[in-house]
Structures are given as C-alpha cells and as structure tokens.
Design a protein around this motif. Structure first.
Motif, PDB file in Angstrom:
ATOM      1  N   LYS A  67      30.569  42.404  49.335  1.00 37.16           N
ATOM      2  CA  LYS A  67      30.893  43.631  48.603  1.00 37.16           C
ATOM      3  C   LYS A  67      32.035  43.389  47.610  1.00 37.16           C
ATOM      4  N   LEU A  68      33.054  42.667  48.079  1.00 39.46           N
ATOM      5  CA  LEU A  68      34.176  42.355  47.186  1.00 39.46           C
ATOM      6  C   LEU A  68      33.728  41.497  46.015  1.00 39.46           C
ATOM      7  N   HIS A  69      32.835  40.551  46.280  1.00 39.99           N
ATOM      8  CA  HIS A  69      32.371  39.659  45.210  1.00 39.99           C
ATOM      9  C   HIS A  69      31.579  40.423  44.157  1.00 39.99           C
ATOM     10  N   ALA A  70      30.816  41.360  44.603  1.00 37.78           N
ATOM     11  CA  ALA A  70      30.056  42.170  43.642  1.00 37.78           C
ATOM     12  C   ALA A  70      30.999  42.932  42.716  1.00 37.78           C
ATOM     13  N   ILE A  71      32.087  43.407  43.274  1.00 42.18           N
ATOM     14  CA  ILE A  71      33.075  44.139  42.465  1.00 42.18           C
ATOM     15  C   ILE A  71      33.802  43.202  41.503  1.00 42.18           C
ATOM     16  N   THR A  72      34.271  42.052  42.016  1.00 35.52           N
ATOM     17  CA  THR A  72      35.033  41.126  41.159  1.00 35.52           C
ATOM     18  C   THR A  72      34.171  40.563  40.034  1.00 35.52           C
ATOM     19  N   LYS A  73      32.892  40.321  40.305  1.00 34.02           N
ATOM     20  CA  LYS A  73      31.998  39.800  39.248  1.00 34.02           C
ATOM     21  C   LYS A  73      31.840  40.814  38.120  1.00 34.02           C
ATOM     22  N   THR A  74      31.809  42.075  38.488  1.00 32.25           N
ATOM     23  CA  THR A  74      31.709  43.129  37.471  1.00 32.25           C
ATOM     24  C   THR A  74      32.884  43.090  36.510  1.00 32.25           C
ATOM     25  N   HIS A  75      34.046  42.721  37.025  1.00 27.68           N
ATOM     26  CA  HIS A  75      35.265  42.670  36.208  1.00 27.68           C
ATOM     27  C   HIS A  75      35.568  41.266  35.682  1.00 27.68           C
ATOM     28  N   GLY A  76      34.698  40.311  35.984  1.00 29.09           N
ATOM     29  CA  GLY A  76      34.917  38.946  35.512  1.00 29.09           C
ATOM     30  C   GLY A  76      36.100  38.261  36.166  1.00 29.09           C
ATOM     31  N   VAL A  77      36.366  38.601  37.423  1.00 31.32           N
ATOM     32  CA  VAL A  77      37.509  38.055  38.155  1.00 31.32           C
ATOM     33  C   VAL A  77      37.005  37.194  39.305  1.00 31.32           C
ATOM     34  N   PRO A  78      37.580  35.992  39.502  1.00 33.34           N
ATOM     35  CA  PRO A  78      37.125  35.138  40.608  1.00 33.34           C
ATOM     36  C   PRO A  78      37.559  35.689  41.961  1.00 33.34           C
ATOM     37  N   LEU A  79      36.735  35.464  42.952  1.00 31.81           N
ATOM     38  CA  LEU A  79      37.065  35.822  44.327  1.00 31.81           C
ATOM     39  C   LEU A  79      37.443  34.549  45.076  1.00 31.81           C
ATOM     40  N   ILE A  80      38.633  34.543  45.667  1.00 30.45           N
ATOM     41  CA  ILE A  80      39.101  33.408  46.462  1.00 30.45           C
ATOM     42  C   ILE A  80      39.135  33.853  47.923  1.00 30.45           C
ATOM     43  N   ILE A  81      38.491  33.080  48.787  1.00 26.18           N
ATOM     44  CA  ILE A  81      38.467  33.396  50.212  1.00 26.18           C
ATOM     45  C   ILE A  81      39.564  32.609  50.917  1.00 26.18           C
ATOM     46  N   ASN A  82      40.355  33.293  51.711  1.00 23.94           N
ATOM     47  CA  ASN A  82      41.441  32.633  52.435  1.00 23.94           C
ATOM     48  C   ASN A  82      40.906  31.908  53.664  1.00 23.94           C
ATOM     49  N   ASP A  83      41.178  30.618  53.759  1.00 24.31           N
ATOM     50  CA  ASP A  83      40.877  29.771  54.923  1.00 24.31           C
ATOM     51  C   ASP A  83      39.393  29.453  55.123  1.00 24.31           C
ATOM     52  N   ARG A  84      38.518  30.458  55.061  1.00 22.96           N
ATOM     53  CA  ARG A  84      37.138  30.318  55.523  1.00 22.96           C
ATOM     54  C   ARG A  84      36.218  29.759  54.443  1.00 22.96           C
ATOM     55  N   VAL A  85      36.063  28.442  54.449  1.00 19.12           N
ATOM     56  CA  VAL A  85      35.166  27.787  53.495  1.00 19.12           C
ATOM     57  C   VAL A  85      33.726  28.226  53.733  1.00 19.12           C
ATOM     58  N   ASP A  86      33.343  28.425  55.005  1.00 18.39           N
ATOM     59  CA  ASP A  86      31.969  28.828  55.315  1.00 18.39           C
ATOM     60  C   ASP A  86      31.627  30.182  54.703  1.00 18.39           C
ATOM     61  N   VAL A  87      32.586  31.094  54.749  1.00 23.02           N
ATOM     62  CA  VAL A  87      32.357  32.415  54.162  1.00 23.02           C
ATOM     63  C   VAL A  87      32.257  32.303  52.645  1.00 23.02           C
ATOM     64  N   ALA A  88      33.108  31.491  52.044  1.00 18.21           N
ATOM     65  CA  ALA A  88      33.079  31.301  50.591  1.00 18.21           C
ATOM     66  C   ALA A  88      31.723  30.757  50.146  1.00 18.21           C
ATOM     67  N   VAL A  89      31.186  29.807  50.887  1.00 20.18           N
ATOM     68  CA  VAL A  89      29.874  29.241  50.558  1.00 20.18           C
ATOM     69  C   VAL A  89      28.783  30.284  50.740  1.00 20.18           C
ATOM     70  N   ALA A  90      28.868  31.046  51.805  1.00 25.23           N
ATOM     71  CA  ALA A  90      27.824  32.027  52.125  1.00 25.23           C
ATOM     72  C   ALA A  90      27.707  33.107  51.060  1.00 25.23           C
ATOM     73  N   VAL A  91      28.830  33.532  50.486  1.00 20.69           N
ATOM     74  CA  VAL A  91      28.794  34.630  49.513  1.00 20.69           C
ATOM     75  C   VAL A  91      28.855  34.134  48.068  1.00 20.69           C
ATOM     76  N   GLY A  92      28.979  32.827  47.871  1.00 20.42           N
ATOM     77  CA  GLY A  92      29.053  32.282  46.513  1.00 20.42           C
ATOM     78  C   GLY A  92      30.371  32.581  45.820  1.00 20.42           C
ATOM     79  N   ALA A  93      31.441  32.701  46.616  1.00 24.20           N
ATOM     80  CA  ALA A  93      32.756  32.962  46.030  1.00 24.20           C
ATOM     81  C   ALA A  93      33.180  31.800  45.143  1.00 24.20           C
ATOM     82  N   GLU A  94      34.083  32.105  44.224  1.00 28.03           N
ATOM     83  CA  GLU A  94      34.501  31.086  43.253  1.00 28.03           C
ATOM     84  C   GLU A  94      35.451  30.046  43.838  1.00 28.03           C
ATOM     85  N   GLY A  95      36.054  30.330  44.999  1.00 28.02           N
ATOM     86  CA  GLY A  95      36.967  29.351  45.553  1.00 28.02           C
ATOM     87  C   GLY A  95      37.531  29.742  46.898  1.00 28.02           C
ATOM     88  N   VAL A  96      38.412  28.877  47.399  1.00 25.41           N
ATOM     89  CA  VAL A  96      39.082  29.116  48.679  1.00 25.41           C
ATOM     90  C   VAL A  96      40.565  28.811  48.528  1.00 25.41           C
TER      91      VAL A  96
END
Length: 516
Positions: free
Chosen positions: A53-82
């Motif tokens: 849900k957060l990634h959908a919002i940040t993509k709308t604004h052209g802002v990267p989503l960074i996931i704290n600690d959890r690389v698995d979650v970042a991969v699962a949601v296609g986040a821009e980084g960790v």
C-alpha cells in the motif's frame, strides 16, 4: 525434543492487545504462570500488505520506498531499496538478493563504520544518533553535530561518492543548525531523516512543507567566515575603531543570564561602554527580549537545578531570531553537573561565540585535562601553538567564533586565528571581569554581525586597553582600586569615540595572525 504443548502462547504485538505493556514482560509473567511453549509471530502477509500500500502511494508521487531491515519484504513488494543496521544482513548479501538498481543505505555512528559501509558499496549513510530520541532506545552513542561532521569529513575524502542523512531527534527547531554545523570542508549532509516530528504531527503535510522550507535556506544566525588575507592584521586594525563607534551609537541591548557574583559589575560595564543591559535568568522572558535585536549571554557561573532549562529556552528564542548568543561555560570541568550541562547546552543550541579559559575550552571541545578547582583555569598544560590550534579547531567544528582567554588571548572563526596580548594581570585578580567580557562581546556581536571575529576582537581590545589605562593610574594600588578605574576608563573611551577621537586605540593593539 518434544515440546510440551499443554499451554501454547502465540504472541500478538498490537497495541490494542498489549495495552501499553512491554511484550517481554507479558511473556515472562505468562511463563511464571505455567506457560509451556511460545511462538513469536510476525505475519509476513501483514508486512507485505502494508508495504504494498505504501509503495503504491510513493510511486504516485515519484518517491522511492526504502524498507528497514527486511530485504525479503523489499523484494516481495518491489521496493526501491533497503536500509540496514550494523547488526543486520551485510551489504554484499543484500546486493545478491536485491535487483541491480536497488538502493542500500546503512546506519553508521562512527568513522570506521562509515568507511566500511562506503567500501562495501552503500549508496547512502544514515548518520546518528545525532540527539537522544524516544523512538530509538538501543543507541550505541549520541554523536551530536560534531560526530556527524567528523564522519562527513572522513567519507568526503574517499574516492567513491555516497549520500548522507542525519537521524535522531531532528525537528523543526534544530534542523537548520544540524545541517549548518555538520557541514565539513569536503562534504555536507544531503538531508535529514525525521521520525516523530512528522509522524506525530497533527498536520503532517504542513510540517513536511516547513521542513522543506528550512532545509533549503541557511539559518538566520549563519555567517560564513572570511578567508585569511595576507594583510589580515592591518585590515582588522583599520576596522576596529569603526566597529567600536558603531556599537556605541547603536546602544545595543544585551540580555545577561549571568552568575549573581558578576551581575552588578557586568551591568555597569555595559552601561560604561554605551550598551543597554538587562539581567534576567528567566528563560520565559527571552522571546520578548529577543525582539529588541540584541544579544544573549549564557554564563553558567551560578548553576542551579533549573538553570539549564532556562538557558535552553532563551537560546532557542535568540537562535530563531538570528540574534547572537555568547556562551561562557564557567567552571565547565569543575563538577560532573557542569560537564553534563555543557553537553546539553552544546547539543541543543547554537552559540555565535564560545568564550572561556583554557580549562573551559578544553572541556567544551571534549579533551579536558582534568577537573577544575573552580572558575579558574588552573595551570596551563598547552603551549601557545596548541592553544591556537584548540581555538581554531573548536571554532571550525562548531562553525562559530571561539575566544580562549589568558595572558595571551586566542581568537578564531575556524579560518583566521588571532593572538591578542593586551590586558592587565589585575583582570585575573577580580571576580567578574572575565564574565563582564562576555557581556562586552555580546554588545559588539549585536552591533556588527557581518564579521563576527572582527566584532569580538573590537570588544576585546576596547576592554583590555581600558584595563591597561586603569592599571596605569597613580591611585590604582591593586584589584580594589582597579575596578572603579576600569569603569571610568571604559566611559572615557566611549566619550572619546562619540567625539570621533580614536587616539585611545592608535598604536595600542598587540595582535598578530597565527598560521597553523
């Protein structure tokens, strides 16, 4: 091994369930009651749903989503980084799991950690913890802006560029100072990481807007020191009479939060040189007093349990208005209470000038030579070059002016270093004369803000030349007769200045530029 499944507890960390209690305490109490098996549950589905849900919002604004600690979650949601901590997965391992263009940040609190992170390929550093914060209890150290600057200086000299943000206790009241004071010669902060200042705000949009505004401009108290000139001493000496005349004519207000021993004398000194003193230790008065455009003196000679809170209120009020603040850390190394006060004041406010004797300046810098007996500096352990270097290094670190007083005074803005040999030994034999110098320098900083070093130098020379004149009077036999003579001589100089007479200064200054 077979588990005893007779009483099996599955944890639920939600606030509604815990009702403000600590999860570990709840579990321990259950174990005392006969619990046989425990499952610690973190639902990946919940993490991924929220992150998506957060990634959908940040993509709308052209802002990267960074996931704290959890690389698995970042991969699962296609986040821009960790973002990784020092005890998390290594950067190399994370790179293998993440897409090629993923951003990897890492928390660092020391130069060694920062260099290692850059060498291993981090894209940015989260530098901190800058200030204490309730949102992060497991901090290894509070590094302040000085520690942040040290890290930036180190990584700025490395061959690979890296981004940087400061984190820890950053809010609207200190964000400009953090960026300004953390600026190293080779690198500055790229931004700040904020937690509760936005997350707990009633209007996050408004607060974020204000943050962006403050980040983009220098704080009102900022002044960039002039580079040293080949003829620096001559140029300064030419300007001193002009600055003295300017101060006398402007009649600036100086708000003294000063020790009770020196209050009367400091007020009389301010009046003698043509300034307007007010003696108020009450921090709640500062916002109104700061509107007068004057200066604030924080002198912690008479420290009480309430003093620091009042100092902080006043410092914030004057910082917000861009009005100069002088800090005189009287007896800084004398007691643990004073050492703690120095740390708190240095962390929570900006001081245009820090003025003190050798022991006090060393304590503020962080390399105290030991406990002071009282307000006196004690025997000097530094040679003249070391004193000049200490003065310059503290001014450079804090991006302000530092005055180290003694038989020879050392004055620096981090670039220029000036030694001043004026004054008289009687100044060191009378309580309050050093404190009064803090008042004098505040008057001059209020009147002349474009070159703070010149302002302080002008006030210092006025004061010390007046002390030489006073001590030379036939009727002055010692400290007791010296004090009224000093007040008289300050007044005599003021009257001469008003008449355009600069003979009091001609050929009297004993200053030289120090090259380090």
């Amino acid at each position: 091994m077979f588990a005893n499944l007779s009483l099996y507890l599955v944890t639920d960390p939600t606030p509604e369930i815990l009702k403000g209690r600590d999860l570990c305490i709840v579990v321990e109490e259950a174990l005392k009651g006969g619990l046989q098996t425990l499952m610690y549950e973190i639902k990946m589905r919940v993490l991924i749903e929220t992150a998506s849900k957060l990634h959908a919002i940040t993509k709308t604004h052209g802002v990267p989503l960074i996931i704290n600690d959890r690389v698995d979650v970042a991969v699962a949601v296609g986040a821009e980084g960790v973002h990784l901590g020092q005890d998390d997965m290594t950067i190399d391992t994370a790179r293998k799991l993440l897409p090629d263009n993923a951003i990897i940040g890492i928390s660092v609190s020391s130069v060694d950690e920062a260099r290692k992170a850059v060498d291993q390929g981090a894209d940015y550093l989260g530098i901190g913890t800058v200030f204490p914060t309730p949102t992060k209890k497991d901090t290894k150290s509070i590094i302040g802006t000085a520690g942040t600057k040290e890290i930036l200086e180190a990584v700025g000299e490395m061959s690979r560029a890296v981004g940087s943000v400061a984190i820890g206790g950053i809010n609207l009241g200190n964000v400009q100072r953090v960026i300004f004071q953390s600026q190293a010669i080779s690198k500055g902060l790229d931004g700040v990481a904020v937690v509760s200042a936005i997350m707990a705000a009633d209007d996050p949009k408004e607060v974020a807007t204000e943050f962006n505004k403050l980040i983009s401009i220098l704080p009102p108290f900022a002044a960039i020191p002039a580079p040293p000139r080949p003829n620096e001493v001559s140029a300064l000496l030419n300007d001193v009479p002009l600055v003295v005349r300017k101060m006398v004519k402007e009649h600036p207000l100086v708000h003294n939060m000063i020790n009770f021993v020196a209050a009367n004398f400091a007020a009389n000194v301010a009046l003698a040189i043509g300034a307007s003193p007010i003696m108020s230790p009450y921090g709640d008065e500062a916002p109104d007093l700061a509107l007068n455009g004057g200066a604030l003196l924080i002198n912690m000679g008479s420290l009480t349990s309430e003093s620091v809170s009042h100092y902080l209120k006043a410092t914030r009020a004057y910082n917000e208005g861009g009005n100069p603040v002088v800090y005189d850390p009287v007896g800084a190394a004398a007691t643990q209470v004073r050492r703690a006060a120095v740390k708190q004041l240095m962390a929570d406010g900006y001081f245009d000038l820090i003025k003190g004797n050798e022991g006090e300046i060393r304590e503020v810098f962080g390399n105290s030579a030991g406990r002071q007996r009282g307000v006196d500096s004690g025997p000097s352990t530094l040679n003249n070059r070391e004193k000049a270097t200490l003065t310059r290094d503290l001014a450079r670190r804090e991006r302000n002016i530092v005055l180290l007083t003694g038989p020879v005074d050392y004055l620096s803005d981090g670039n220029r270093v000036i030694a001043i040999g004026n004054g008289h030994s009687f100044l060191g034999q009378v309580t309050g004369t050093g404190c009064a110098l803090g008042t004098v320098t505040g008057c001059f900083l209020a009147a002349h803000r474009s070159d703070k070093l010149l302002a302080v130098l002008s006030g210092l020379l006025l004061y010390e030349i007046a002390s030489e004149n006073a001590a030379a009077k036939d009727y002055v036999r010692g400290p007791g007769s010296f004090v009224p003579a000093l007040l008289d001589e300050l007044c005599v100089i003021r009257e001469a200045v008003l008449k355009g007479d600069d003979s009091w200064f001609s050929g009297r200054a004993k200053i030289q530029q120090i090259t380090l």
